[in-house]
Design a protein around this motif. Structure first.
Motif, PDB file in Angstrom:
ATOM      1  N   PHE A 150      47.195  23.625 -30.897  1.00 43.70           N
ATOM      2  CA  PHE A 150      45.936  22.901 -31.022  1.00 43.70           C
ATOM      3  C   PHE A 150      45.986  21.548 -30.323  1.00 43.70           C
ATOM      4  CE2 PHE A 150      46.460  25.392 -35.045  1.00 43.70           C
ATOM      5  CZ  PHE A 150      45.535  26.390 -34.730  1.00 43.70           C
ATOM      6  N   VAL A 151      44.931  21.236 -29.561  1.00 48.07           N
ATOM      7  CA  VAL A 151      44.841  19.946 -28.872  1.00 48.07           C
ATOM      8  C   VAL A 151      44.542  18.860 -29.898  1.00 48.07           C
ATOM      9  CG1 VAL A 151      43.694  18.624 -27.075  1.00 48.07           C
ATOM     10  CG2 VAL A 151      43.998  21.086 -26.796  1.00 48.07           C
ATOM     11  N   ILE A 152      45.340  17.815 -29.893  1.00 45.26           N
ATOM     12  CA  ILE A 152      45.216  16.769 -30.915  1.00 45.26           C
ATOM     13  C   ILE A 152      44.774  15.419 -30.346  1.00 45.26           C
ATOM     14  CG2 ILE A 152      46.921  17.846 -32.441  1.00 45.26           C
ATOM     15  CD1 ILE A 152      49.009  15.892 -31.351  1.00 45.26           C
TER      16      ILE A 152
ATOM     17  N   ILE B  40      48.258  19.501 -17.939  1.00 43.56           N
ATOM     18  CA  ILE B  40      48.197  18.906 -19.269  1.00 43.56           C
ATOM     19  C   ILE B  40      49.595  18.906 -19.882  1.00 43.56           C
ATOM     20  CG2 ILE B  40      47.160  19.039 -21.560  1.00 43.56           C
ATOM     21  CD1 ILE B  40      45.108  18.501 -19.418  1.00 43.56           C
ATOM     22  N   GLY B  41      50.068  17.736 -20.287  1.00 42.32           N
ATOM     23  CA  GLY B  41      51.392  17.625 -20.887  1.00 42.32           C
ATOM     24  C   GLY B  41      51.462  18.279 -22.257  1.00 42.32           C
ATOM     25  N   LYS B  42      52.646  18.669 -22.663  1.00 40.22           N
ATOM     26  CA  LYS B  42      52.812  19.396 -23.920  1.00 40.22           C
ATOM     27  C   LYS B  42      52.659  18.516 -25.149  1.00 40.22           C
ATOM     28  CE  LYS B  42      57.793  19.161 -23.024  1.00 40.22           C
ATOM     29  NZ  LYS B  42      58.992  19.973 -22.689  1.00 40.22           N
ATOM     30  N   ASN B  43      52.734  17.203 -24.990  1.00 32.17           N
ATOM     31  CA  ASN B  43      52.698  16.319 -26.160  1.00 32.17           C
ATOM     32  C   ASN B  43      51.304  16.113 -26.747  1.00 32.17           C
ATOM     33  OD1 ASN B  43      55.470  15.920 -26.095  1.00 32.17           O
ATOM     34  ND2 ASN B  43      55.302  14.184 -24.687  1.00 32.17           N
ATOM     35  N   VAL B  44      50.268  16.659 -26.110  1.00 36.08           N
ATOM     36  CA  VAL B  44      48.917  16.527 -26.662  1.00 36.08           C
ATOM     37  C   VAL B  44      48.558  17.729 -27.533  1.00 36.08           C
ATOM     38  CG1 VAL B  44      48.151  15.112 -24.733  1.00 36.08           C
ATOM     39  CG2 VAL B  44      47.774  17.592 -24.671  1.00 36.08           C
ATOM     40  N   PHE B  45      49.550  18.586 -27.799  1.00 34.87           N
ATOM     41  CA  PHE B  45      49.333  19.764 -28.631  1.00 34.87           C
ATOM     42  C   PHE B  45      50.116  19.666 -29.938  1.00 34.87           C
ATOM     43  CE2 PHE B  45      48.816  21.253 -24.267  1.00 34.87           C
ATOM     44  CZ  PHE B  45      47.660  22.014 -24.340  1.00 34.87           C
TER      45      PHE B  45
ATOM     46  N   ASN C 174      56.609  24.737 -25.363  1.00 35.44           N
ATOM     47  CA  ASN C 174      57.851  24.458 -24.639  1.00 35.44           C
ATOM     48  C   ASN C 174      57.604  23.990 -23.205  1.00 35.44           C
ATOM     49  OD1 ASN C 174      59.467  25.198 -26.840  1.00 35.44           O
ATOM     50  ND2 ASN C 174      59.363  27.356 -26.274  1.00 35.44           N
ATOM     51  N   ILE C 175      56.441  24.313 -22.659  1.00 34.74           N
ATOM     52  CA  ILE C 175      56.134  23.954 -21.279  1.00 34.74           C
ATOM     53  C   ILE C 175      54.752  23.327 -21.178  1.00 34.74           C
ATOM     54  CG2 ILE C 175      57.600  25.784 -20.322  1.00 34.74           C
ATOM     55  CD1 ILE C 175      55.100  27.439 -19.863  1.00 34.74           C
ATOM     56  N   ASP C 176      54.476  22.704 -20.048  1.00 34.26           N
ATOM     57  CA  ASP C 176      53.171  22.105 -19.805  1.00 34.26           C
ATOM     58  C   ASP C 176      52.106  23.179 -19.592  1.00 34.26           C
ATOM     59  OD1 ASP C 176      54.328  19.644 -20.008  1.00 34.26           O
ATOM     60  OD2 ASP C 176      54.297  19.197 -17.859  1.00 34.26           O
ATOM     61  N   SER C 177      50.862  22.738 -19.651  1.00 31.45           N
ATOM     62  CA  SER C 177      49.729  23.629 -19.421  1.00 31.45           C
ATOM     63  C   SER C 177      49.020  23.244 -18.128  1.00 31.45           C
ATOM     64  CB  SER C 177      48.741  23.560 -20.592  1.00 31.45           C
ATOM     65  OG  SER C 177      49.360  23.952 -21.795  1.00 31.45           O
ATOM     66  N   GLY C 178      48.220  24.157 -17.623  1.00 27.04           N
ATOM     67  CA  GLY C 178      47.452  23.884 -16.416  1.00 27.04           C
ATOM     68  C   GLY C 178      45.991  24.243 -16.618  1.00 27.04           C
ATOM     69  N   LEU C 179      45.120  23.514 -15.952  1.00 20.59           N
ATOM     70  CA  LEU C 179      43.687  23.814 -15.964  1.00 20.59           C
ATOM     71  C   LEU C 179      43.343  24.610 -14.708  1.00 20.59           C
ATOM     72  CD1 LEU C 179      42.189  20.362 -17.062  1.00 20.59           C
ATOM     73  CD2 LEU C 179      42.612  22.377 -18.489  1.00 20.59           C
ATOM     74  N   VAL C 180      42.648  25.707 -14.898  1.00 21.04           N
ATOM     75  CA  VAL C 180      42.228  26.551 -13.778  1.00 21.04           C
ATOM     76  C   VAL C 180      40.712  26.583 -13.726  1.00 21.04           C
ATOM     77  CG1 VAL C 180      42.214  28.886 -12.808  1.00 21.04           C
ATOM     78  CG2 VAL C 180      44.287  27.990 -13.883  1.00 21.04           C
ATOM     79  N   HIS C 181      40.154  26.240 -12.572  1.00 17.80           N
ATOM     80  CA  HIS C 181      38.709  26.284 -12.392  1.00 17.80           C
ATOM     81  C   HIS C 181      38.347  27.436 -11.459  1.00 17.80           C
ATOM     82  CE1 HIS C 181      34.679  25.239 -10.840  1.00 17.80           C
ATOM     83  NE2 HIS C 181      34.522  24.679 -12.023  1.00 17.80           N
ATOM     84  N   ILE C 182      37.330  28.200 -11.860  1.00 20.56           N
ATOM     85  CA  ILE C 182      36.837  29.291 -11.018  1.00 20.56           C
ATOM     86  C   ILE C 182      35.358  29.092 -10.761  1.00 20.56           C
ATOM     87  CG2 ILE C 182      36.576  31.785 -10.748  1.00 20.56           C
ATOM     88  CD1 ILE C 182      38.801  32.181 -12.773  1.00 20.56           C
TER      89      ILE C 182
END
Length: 312
Positions: free
Chosen positions: A28-30, A199-204, A209-217
């Motif tokens: 969850f994003v915090i 998106i860094g993992k510390n905002v969850f 265990n790993i960072d996230s990415g935003l994908v735009h279509i």
């Protein structure tokens, strides 16, 4: 509008007796600022009908409502789905009480919210035709869910999803890249896919265990012949099932024989010694058309939406 903070998230979770699990892909994003940056990355200049998959405790849902969008949230977890409307009412109440023209758009948030308690992979209709998909997708089903919604809802014109960084890089990779494969081609068949942020993992919570990415279509595909799509996707699955082999060898089963595969490849203007990772969407479309036009019948393989069996 009051967006959820880390404290809010933990309090709601404690109230529900919720312990996030990796099996359900629950992270969850915090951080409210991260939520607003995700909404901004969606590039929705005016209020849209947005479908959100996996709203969880409501962090992104509130951010989308704050921006004035109509949100249809699809949540598989009954516990989370039952709590979400209450969260929305609670965190928009301050604006409803404050009133004023500046708050009018967000004060009616509950009226711009619909909830579907169901498995996203089984959803085939929503209350309002979605124009945009914006979601923090559950990591364990991200690609299949994304491709399902792109297939089922041709009304979608824009997509912004947050996924594992590795998956984001696969979806946005171009031909010749090490990460280019089945998910890349299938997603890019629908439109222009770009990596829109990291998106860094510390905002969850809990932190993955790993960072996230935003994908735009930017969804540009207007021709949606289901039979042609099925032929193309089965070809893509076959081409990457043995990605180290040349297409002549990799497509032997799909075409009926290696010799027939070579004939179809040459008919499409593609060197039989080429590997699947070198072909773009247009190349695969040309090859699928050549296969469909060939006298010998072709047979498709199984689906490989997540790239797992395709050597990804």
């Amino acid at each position: 509008m009051t967006l959820l903070t880390a404290r809010d998230i933990r309090e709601i979770a404690a109230d529900l007796g919720l312990r996030p699990t990796k099996q359900k892909g629950q992270n969850f994003v915090i951080d409210p600022n991260t939520v607003r940056s995700i909404v901004a990355a969606a590039r929705l200049d005016s209020p849209q009908n947005v479908v959100e998959i996996g709203p969880g405790l409501g962090s992104l849902t509130l951010g989308l409502l704050e921006a004035g969008h109509h949100v249809t949230a699809v949540e598989i977890d009954r516990l989370l789905a039952e709590r979400l409307p209450e969260t929305i009412r609670t965190h928009t109440q301050d604006l409803a009480e404050a009133g004023g023209t500046g708050n009018a758009r967000v004060a009616d948030a509950s009226a711009r919210f619909d909830l579907i308690n169901a498995d996203a992979l089984r959803v085939t209709e929503v209350p309002t035709n979605p124009q945009a998909l914006v979601a923090n997708l559950p990591y364990n089903v991200a690609v299949p869910v994304l491709l399902h919604f792109l297939e089922i809802f041709p009304s979608l014109t824009s997509v912004l999803v947050m996924v594992q960084l590795e998956v984001a890089e696969r979806l946005s990779a171009g031909p010749g890249s090490r990460t280019y494969g089945v998910p890349s081609v299938k997603a890019q068949w629908y439109g222009d896919v770009t990596l829109a942020g990291r998106i860094g993992k510390n905002v969850f919570w809990p932190a993955p265990n790993i960072d996230s990415g935003l994908v735009h279509i930017d969804v540009t595909r207007t021709e949606r012949d289901p039979a042609a799509r099925a032929r193309l996707f089965s070809l893509v699955d076959a081409a990457f099932a043995q990605r180290r082999k040349t297409l002549r060898a990799a497509l032997a089963t799909w075409a009926g024989s290696a010799q027939r595969a070579e004939e179809i490849l040459r008919a499409a203007g593609i060197d039989p010694r080429t590997r699947g990772e070198a072909l773009g969407v247009a190349d695969f479309e040309r090859l699928a058309a050549a296969g469909a036009a060939a006298p010998a019948a072709t047979s498709g393989g199984g689906t490989n939406d997540d790239g797992g069996s395709g050597g990804e």
